[in-house]
Design a protein around this motif. Structure first.
Motif, PDB file in Angstrom:
ATOM      1  N   VAL A   1       0.856  -1.190   0.000  1.00 37.88           N
ATOM      2  CA  VAL A   1       0.000   0.000   0.000  1.00 37.88           C
ATOM      3  C   VAL A   1       0.886   1.233   0.000  1.00 37.88           C
ATOM      4  O   VAL A   1       2.072   1.158   0.301  1.00 37.88           O
ATOM      5  N   VAL A   2       0.282   2.367  -0.323  1.00 42.46           N
ATOM      6  CA  VAL A   2       1.003   3.636  -0.333  1.00 42.46           C
ATOM      7  C   VAL A   2       0.481   4.492   0.808  1.00 42.46           C
ATOM      8  O   VAL A   2      -0.724   4.739   0.909  1.00 42.46           O
ATOM      9  N   HIS A   3       1.390   4.919   1.678  1.00 43.74           N
ATOM     10  CA  HIS A   3       1.059   5.776   2.813  1.00 43.74           C
ATOM     11  C   HIS A   3       1.513   7.198   2.507  1.00 43.74           C
ATOM     12  O   HIS A   3       2.619   7.404   2.009  1.00 43.74           O
ATOM     13  N   HIS A   4       0.629   8.169   2.784  1.00 48.47           N
ATOM     14  CA  HIS A   4       0.982   9.583   2.637  1.00 48.47           C
ATOM     15  C   HIS A   4       1.600  10.031   3.963  1.00 48.47           C
ATOM     16  O   HIS A   4       0.903  10.124   4.977  1.00 48.47           O
ATOM     17  N   MET A   5       2.885  10.279   3.966  1.00 49.06           N
ATOM     18  CA  MET A   5       3.607  10.539   5.210  1.00 49.06           C
ATOM     19  C   MET A   5       3.121  11.784   5.948  1.00 49.06           C
ATOM     20  O   MET A   5       3.130  11.810   7.173  1.00 49.06           O
ATOM     21  N   ASN A   6       2.692  12.808   5.220  1.00 49.01           N
ATOM     22  CA  ASN A   6       2.238  14.023   5.897  1.00 49.01           C
ATOM     23  C   ASN A   6       0.741  13.986   6.212  1.00 49.01           C
ATOM     24  O   ASN A   6       0.194  14.955   6.728  1.00 49.01           O
TER      25      ASN A   6
ATOM     26  N   ASP B   1       0.541  -3.933   3.794  1.00 47.89           N
ATOM     27  CA  ASP B   1      -0.724  -3.582   4.427  1.00 47.89           C
ATOM     28  C   ASP B   1      -0.609  -3.748   5.940  1.00 47.89           C
ATOM     29  O   ASP B   1      -1.095  -2.922   6.700  1.00 47.89           O
ATOM     30  N   ARG B   2       0.070  -4.807   6.378  1.00 45.41           N
ATOM     31  CA  ARG B   2       0.237  -5.041   7.828  1.00 45.41           C
ATOM     32  C   ARG B   2       1.030  -3.906   8.480  1.00 45.41           C
ATOM     33  O   ARG B   2       0.659  -3.402   9.546  1.00 45.41           O
ATOM     34  N   GLU B   3       2.135  -3.506   7.841  1.00 47.44           N
ATOM     35  CA  GLU B   3       2.932  -2.400   8.371  1.00 47.44           C
ATOM     36  C   GLU B   3       2.106  -1.120   8.435  1.00 47.44           C
ATOM     37  O   GLU B   3       2.194  -0.348   9.390  1.00 47.44           O
TER      38      GLU B   3
ATOM     39  N   LEU C   1       1.297   1.096  11.665  1.00 48.84           N
ATOM     40  CA  LEU C   1       1.663   2.502  11.715  1.00 48.84           C
ATOM     41  C   LEU C   1       0.480   3.348  12.156  1.00 48.84           C
ATOM     42  O   LEU C   1       0.601   4.196  13.040  1.00 48.84           O
ATOM     43  N   HIS C   2      -0.674   3.114  11.554  1.00 48.15           N
ATOM     44  CA  HIS C   2      -1.849   3.907  11.908  1.00 48.15           C
ATOM     45  C   HIS C   2      -2.297   3.631  13.341  1.00 48.15           C
ATOM     46  O   HIS C   2      -2.760   4.543  14.028  1.00 48.15           O
TER      47      HIS C   2
ATOM     48  N   ALA D   1      -2.461   6.546  16.120  1.00 52.53           N
ATOM     49  CA  ALA D   1      -3.685   6.764  16.893  1.00 52.53           C
ATOM     50  C   ALA D   1      -3.385   6.732  18.384  1.00 52.53           C
ATOM     51  O   ALA D   1      -3.911   7.558  19.150  1.00 52.53           O
ATOM     52  N   MET D   2      -2.544   5.793  18.807  1.00 49.83           N
ATOM     53  CA  MET D   2      -2.168   5.705  20.218  1.00 49.83           C
ATOM     54  C   MET D   2      -1.437   6.977  20.656  1.00 49.83           C
ATOM     55  O   MET D   2      -1.699   7.527  21.721  1.00 49.83           O
ATOM     56  N   GLU D   3      -0.522   7.436  19.820  1.00 45.28           N
ATOM     57  CA  GLU D   3       0.229   8.652  20.125  1.00 45.28           C
ATOM     58  C   GLU D   3      -0.703   9.851  20.253  1.00 45.28           C
ATOM     59  O   GLU D   3      -0.576  10.663  21.169  1.00 45.28           O
ATOM     60  N   GLN D   4      -1.663   9.933  19.358  1.00 40.18           N
ATOM     61  CA  GLN D   4      -2.611  11.037  19.375  1.00 40.18           C
ATOM     62  C   GLN D   4      -3.473  10.986  20.635  1.00 40.18           C
ATOM     63  O   GLN D   4      -3.736  12.014  21.255  1.00 40.18           O
ATOM     64  N   MET D   5      -3.863   9.805  21.062  1.00 42.60           N
ATOM     65  CA  MET D   5      -4.675   9.632  22.270  1.00 42.60           C
ATOM     66  C   MET D   5      -3.886  10.055  23.516  1.00 42.60           C
ATOM     67  O   MET D   5      -4.455  10.537  24.479  1.00 42.60           O
TER      68      MET D   5
END
Length: 70
Positions: A27-32, A48-50, A54-55, A59-63
């Motif tokens: 998959v392609v992740h948009h870093m910003n 996809d697993r990575e 990552l997400h 999410a944990m960091e944001q929480m």
């Protein structure tokens, strides 16, 4: 995200930059975080697993407040 016109565009740009077709499960992740920013420097190809991991971490960091100054 998958299947939307912009994600297809991101995949095409990543493939052109890498010089190969993305494999099944990549998959392609948009870093910003901006899905409209398809500059190759903003795109990260990962499994996809990575990507899910990552997400989850983001999410944990944001929480937790996520400013990194604690």
């Amino acid at each position: 995200d998958r299947g939307k016109p912009n994600s297809k565009k991101a995949r095409r740009i990543a493939e052109e930059y890498l010089g190969r077709t993305l494999q099944t499960g990549e998959v392609v992740h948009h870093m910003n975080g901006d899905a409209t920013d398809n500059d190759h420097s903003n795109l990260l190809v990962m499994t996809d697993r990575e990507h899910k991991q990552l997400h989850m971490a983001l999410a944990m960091e944001q929480m937790e407040g996520g400013d990194g100054d604690e």
